[in-house]
Design a protein around this motif. Structure first.
Motif, PDB file in Angstrom:
ATOM      1  N   GLU A 194      -2.143  -6.535  -6.891  1.00 44.88           N
ATOM      2  CA  GLU A 194      -3.479  -7.097  -7.122  1.00 44.88           C
ATOM      3  C   GLU A 194      -3.998  -7.770  -5.852  1.00 44.88           C
ATOM      4  N   ALA A 219      -5.187  -5.166  -3.452  1.00 45.25           N
ATOM      5  CA  ALA A 219      -6.456  -4.599  -3.907  1.00 45.25           C
ATOM      6  C   ALA A 219      -7.613  -5.533  -3.551  1.00 45.25           C
ATOM      7  N   GLU A 220      -7.421  -6.838  -3.740  1.00 46.61           N
ATOM      8  CA  GLU A 220      -8.464  -7.806  -3.394  1.00 46.61           C
ATOM      9  C   GLU A 220      -8.691  -7.839  -1.892  1.00 46.61           C
ATOM     10  N   GLU A 221      -7.618  -7.774  -1.113  1.00 39.77           N
ATOM     11  CA  GLU A 221      -7.720  -7.766   0.343  1.00 39.77           C
ATOM     12  C   GLU A 221      -8.499  -6.533   0.824  1.00 39.77           C
ATOM     13  N   LEU A 222      -8.198  -5.390   0.245  1.00 37.48           N
ATOM     14  CA  LEU A 222      -8.903  -4.156   0.598  1.00 37.48           C
ATOM     15  C   LEU A 222     -10.373  -4.242   0.213  1.00 37.48           C
ATOM     16  N   ASP A 223     -10.670  -4.807  -0.945  1.00 41.49           N
ATOM     17  CA  ASP A 223     -12.054  -4.948  -1.394  1.00 41.49           C
ATOM     18  C   ASP A 223     -12.837  -5.856  -0.447  1.00 41.49           C
ATOM     19  N   GLU A 224     -12.228  -6.970  -0.032  1.00 42.73           N
ATOM     20  CA  GLU A 224     -12.889  -7.881   0.906  1.00 42.73           C
ATOM     21  C   GLU A 224     -13.143  -7.185   2.245  1.00 42.73           C
ATOM     22  N   TYR A 225     -12.166  -6.410   2.701  1.00 44.42           N
ATOM     23  CA  TYR A 225     -12.313  -5.688   3.960  1.00 44.42           C
ATOM     24  C   TYR A 225     -13.465  -4.685   3.881  1.00 44.42           C
ATOM     25  N   VAL A 226     -13.528  -3.953   2.791  1.00 45.51           N
ATOM     26  CA  VAL A 226     -14.597  -2.965   2.618  1.00 45.51           C
ATOM     27  C   VAL A 226     -15.963  -3.649   2.561  1.00 45.51           C
ATOM     28  N   GLN A 227     -16.041  -4.779   1.899  1.00 44.93           N
ATOM     29  CA  GLN A 227     -17.306  -5.506   1.832  1.00 44.93           C
ATOM     30  C   GLN A 227     -17.726  -6.021   3.202  1.00 44.93           C
ATOM     31  N   ARG A 228     -16.764  -6.525   3.998  1.00 43.38           N
ATOM     32  CA  ARG A 228     -17.078  -6.984   5.352  1.00 43.38           C
ATOM     33  C   ARG A 228     -17.581  -5.826   6.208  1.00 43.38           C
ATOM     34  N   TYR A 232       0.846  -1.187   0.000  1.00 39.77           N
ATOM     35  CA  TYR A 232       0.000   0.000   0.000  1.00 39.77           C
ATOM     36  C   TYR A 232       0.885   1.242   0.000  1.00 39.77           C
TER      37      TYR A 232
END
Length: 155
Positions: free
Chosen positions: A27, A30-39, A17
């Motif tokens: 990548e 980015a996927e880890e951040l997306d999963e965190y935001v969704q949670r 980051y």
């Protein structure tokens, strides 16, 4: 060293980051951040109904942020009218109390004006665990104003 594509600051080659803007650099990041935001979004939407089930919030809370309180757009007309009335009564009482400051009765009036303001309700939620009901806040306001008026009349 490479630069961040978002803010163009210098970052380490292995950085996941950006240290300045927080943008993901790989990548996987980015996927880890997306999963965190969704949670977080699921947690917030799952908890948003808790305020109306009698868990201490009762009616909607008077604040406009995302920590368990309803925003202004989600308030009913009646609740918006209540909030506006509290602001008018609170600030009006504070102004009257400030004009009477040398007298002893001004201090309960000042406290009463502050108590009725809607942000005070949000501020009491942290230490008390839940915000005080608006009826309690209105009761405190009435008691403090009556004490202030009595002190002004009799002293």
């Amino acid at each position: 060293m490479k630069t961040c594509p978002r803010c163009e600051s210098s970052i380490d080659d292995e950085a996941r980051y950006c240290v300045d803007c927080g943008a993901p650099q790989t990548e996987a990041a980015a996927e880890e951040l997306d999963e965190y935001v969704q949670r977080q979004a699921q947690q917030i939407t799952g908890d948003s109904g808790a305020g109306r089930d009698g868990s201490g919030f009762g009616e909607s809370a008077d604040a406009a942020d995302g920590d368990g309180f309803l925003s202004t757009e989600e308030l009913t007309d009646r609740e918006q009218l209540w909030r506006r009335g509290c602001y008018v009564a609170g600030y009006g009482t504070v102004v009257v109390a400030l004009t009477l400051v040398p007298q002893i009765g001004a201090f309960p009036l000042l406290l009463g004006g502050i108590v009725i303001l809607p942000p005070v309700r949000r501020l009491t939620a942290g230490p008390l665990g839940s915000p005080l009901k608006r009826e309690v806040m209105a009761g405190l306001y009435v008691v403090l104003v009556l004490v202030g008026v009595a002190l002004l009349q009799f002293l």
